[in-house]
Design a protein around this motif. Structure first.
Motif, PDB file in Angstrom:
ATOM      1  N   ALA A 130       0.823  -1.205   0.000  1.00  0.00           N
ATOM      2  CA  ALA A 130       0.000   0.000   0.000  1.00  0.00           C
ATOM      3  C   ALA A 130       0.857   1.255   0.000  1.00  0.00           C
ATOM      4  N   TYR A 131       1.946   1.234   0.743  1.00  0.00           N
ATOM      5  CA  TYR A 131       2.842   2.398   0.797  1.00  0.00           C
ATOM      6  C   TYR A 131       3.693   2.505  -0.467  1.00  0.00           C
ATOM      7  N   MET A 132       4.162   1.352  -0.972  1.00  0.00           N
ATOM      8  CA  MET A 132       4.953   1.377  -2.196  1.00  0.00           C
ATOM      9  C   MET A 132       4.106   1.809  -3.387  1.00  0.00           C
ATOM     10  N   ALA A 133       2.830   1.467  -3.387  1.00  0.00           N
ATOM     11  CA  ALA A 133       1.954   1.881  -4.483  1.00  0.00           C
ATOM     12  C   ALA A 133       1.891   3.398  -4.581  1.00  0.00           C
ATOM     13  N   GLU A 134       1.799   4.063  -3.440  1.00  0.00           N
ATOM     14  CA  GLU A 134       1.742   5.525  -3.437  1.00  0.00           C
ATOM     15  C   GLU A 134       3.081   6.130  -3.847  1.00  0.00           C
ATOM     16  N   ILE A 135       4.179   5.522  -3.424  1.00  0.00           N
ATOM     17  CA  ILE A 135       5.501   6.010  -3.817  1.00  0.00           C
ATOM     18  C   ILE A 135       5.700   5.877  -5.323  1.00  0.00           C
ATOM     19  N   ILE A 136       5.349   4.710  -5.874  1.00  0.00           N
ATOM     20  CA  ILE A 136       5.519   4.473  -7.312  1.00  0.00           C
ATOM     21  C   ILE A 136       4.575   5.365  -8.112  1.00  0.00           C
ATOM     22  N   ARG A 137       3.335   5.498  -7.665  1.00  0.00           N
ATOM     23  CA  ARG A 137       2.384   6.349  -8.380  1.00  0.00           C
ATOM     24  C   ARG A 137       2.867   7.788  -8.425  1.00  0.00           C
TER      25      ARG A 137
END
Length: 288
Positions: A130-137
């Protein structure tokens, strides 16, 4: 001999057993080393799975299909809105109590993979995604749209554009917050003691129960956690330098001292970051 006894008595009077502390710090028991090893490999595997799953979710959030966008957003909202400790209990104990699924030991290539380790890796990976998704986005959104349009003009498919044009550039933006996330991952493994996984923290608890050297053994554990995060700081700095664009001079990032003790240099923010006050940030755990 009398001097040695006097020193030992002084240590006991002071309430801290220095001999016990140095013994476990310099030559820890096999059980403690096993817990340390579990902390390391669970962190690495869970982080790797979290990055892959986070990439999938980030791409879903950027999809032209509303169902995928809503699904990705709902996933991030749900996981980031609930504590990791609660998620661990729900996955390992809750699923079994509800009769949905029970994690059992499995044998893979001659090695026994404990059920509690499976639950730990799965939960940590799902949480991290969930946190990596926001970083990548955020990293993908920071890239100029003109590059996507240019790739389309050259006849590239969206998947090829993402793989060849966007992701390599986004990687330079992703690595610094990814390093911070891995630091947090290693420290978050201490929560696995709640489901009975014998990692470093629970091992320290077991030694404390047998010796009643609470301050000494947990200080040893703190030193080993600090050593892990310090080693990773060196690795992260090396990776960032390797990924720097060879054709340009990269903007000054935080020094090794600033990584270890906090703070940030006064240089310009890296491309693709949003400046909030004086601190360049991405939409990672710190922004949640």
């Amino acid at each position: 001999m009398a001097d040695t006894s006097l020193l030992a008595d002084s240590a006991q009077v002071a309430g801290f057993d220095w001999s016990f502390f140095w013994h476990y710090l310099i030559s820890p028991s096999g059980t403690f080393l096993e817990g340390l090893w579990r902390t390391v490999y669970i962190s690495v595997v869970a982080q790797a799975l979290g990055v892959v799953l986070g990439l999938v979710i980030a791409l879903a959030q950027r999809s032209r299909f509303a169902v995928l966008r809503w699904g990705g957003g709902a996933y991030v909202w749900l996981i980031r809105g609930t504590p990791l400790l609660v998620q661990l209990v729900l996955v390992y104990n809750g699923l079994a109590a509800a009769g949905v699924y029970r994690f059992t030991d499995v044998q893979v290539a001659g090695l026994v993979l404990l059920g509690v380790v499976q639950a730990a890796v799965l939960t940590l990976a799902v949480n991290e995604a969930a946190y990596m998704a926001e970083i990548i986005r955020a990293a993908l959104d920071a890239i100029d749209r003109g590059q996507t349009e240019a790739a389309q003009a050259l006849g590239m498919t969206p998947s090829l554009t993402m793989r060849v044009v966007l992701l390599p550039q986004a990687l330079r933006i992703i690595v610094p917050p990814l390093g911070n996330e891995f630091n947090l991952m290693m420290k978050s493994t201490s929560l696995l003691s709640v489901i009975g996984l014998q990692e470093m923290f629970l091992t320290a608890q077991s030694i404390n129960s047998a010796t009643f050297k609470t301050f000494e053994i947990f200080l040893v554990a703190a030193c080993y956690y600090l050593a892990l995060t310090t080693v990773w700081s060196f690795v992260q700095r090396f990776i960032e330098r390797k990924l720097a664009d060879p054709g340009t001079t990269p903007p000054p990032g935080p020094s090794l001292r600033e990584r270890l003790v906090g703070g940030r240099g006064g240089g310009p923010a890296p491309h693709g970051t949003t400046v909030v006050g004086k601190e360049p940030t991405l939409a990672g755990r710190e922004a949640s």
